[in-house]
Design a protein around this motif. Sequence first.
Motif, PDB file in Angstrom:
ATOM      1  N   ALA A  19       0.848  -1.191   0.000  1.00  0.00           N
ATOM      2  CA  ALA A  19       0.000   0.000   0.000  1.00  0.00           C
ATOM      3  C   ALA A  19       0.887   1.246   0.000  1.00  0.00           C
ATOM      4  O   ALA A  19       1.872   1.316   0.723  1.00  0.00           O
ATOM      5  N   SER A  24      -4.848   3.244   2.162  1.00  0.00           N
ATOM      6  CA  SER A  24      -4.742   1.961   1.471  1.00  0.00           C
ATOM      7  C   SER A  24      -4.188   0.888   2.399  1.00  0.00           C
ATOM      8  O   SER A  24      -4.638  -0.262   2.386  1.00  0.00           O
ATOM      9  N   ARG A  28      -5.904  -2.618   3.487  1.00  0.00           N
ATOM     10  CA  ARG A  28      -5.190  -3.892   3.332  1.00  0.00           C
ATOM     11  C   ARG A  28      -5.184  -4.664   4.649  1.00  0.00           C
ATOM     12  O   ARG A  28      -5.392  -5.875   4.676  1.00  0.00           O
ATOM     13  N   TYR A  66      -5.090  -6.203  -3.905  1.00  0.00           N
ATOM     14  CA  TYR A  66      -3.939  -6.332  -3.013  1.00  0.00           C
ATOM     15  C   TYR A  66      -3.286  -7.705  -3.060  1.00  0.00           C
ATOM     16  O   TYR A  66      -2.115  -7.847  -2.701  1.00  0.00           O
TER      17      TYR A  66
END
Length: 236
Positions: A19, A24, A28, A66
């Motif tokens: 990330a 982000s 994740r 991810y």
Amino acid sequence: MEPVREVTVNELQYQGRKASRAKSEQRRRLILEATMRIIVRDGVRGVRHRAIASEAGVPLAATTYYFKDIRELIADAFTLYTEWALAYVSRFTEEFESILPQLHQMDLSVADEQERAVQFLADELSRYCEGKLATDLTMLISEQAFRYEACIDERVKQLAQMHREALFDIVSQFLTALGSDAAAEDTDIVMALLQSLEYQMLLDGDNAEGVVRIQRVLVRFVRLLMPRLKPSNTVL
């Protein structure tokens, strides 16, 4: 005595997409935490992109953004578990170090003092096991799933080895400080016993009789171990 080499979080390598922003990274981590909850509740077989997205409260596309596949997601979830587990071991080590001088003050040539030492060590081992159960049941269940995955996934096996080596080093140094004449072998015995008792605790749940039985086992074990221990004044 050489200081215990702590395995740091920085040594744990995640495999999924890194990330680039704090938001982000938070998403994740939500995905990984949701994956661990699903593993605890439904087993590894329950880890599916749609189930994880629902559990984490994120768009379905986030799970595939991810992580390239389910195996990578599971491996990274167990990397997160390893962080939790090593943090718990580190906290327990710090607490035990602060009270270890009490044991060094006991004269094990005196029967009453020896019995006090037995109870002291048994209580500390019990506290380690019960702490994992009381603090976070997720950790104990995750550990069982972790061991199974380590048998079939090379990436998870490496994490399991890292976790075991860190714990082995800590237990071995404690036993050395307590005067064990075969610290490595005694460490293997202690770790095997703790793993067995933790599994039994999971099966027993909130069973008071089970807790008493485990305490008796620990006292019995420490009594058998005691003749091998001659506490020194070494500070960990």
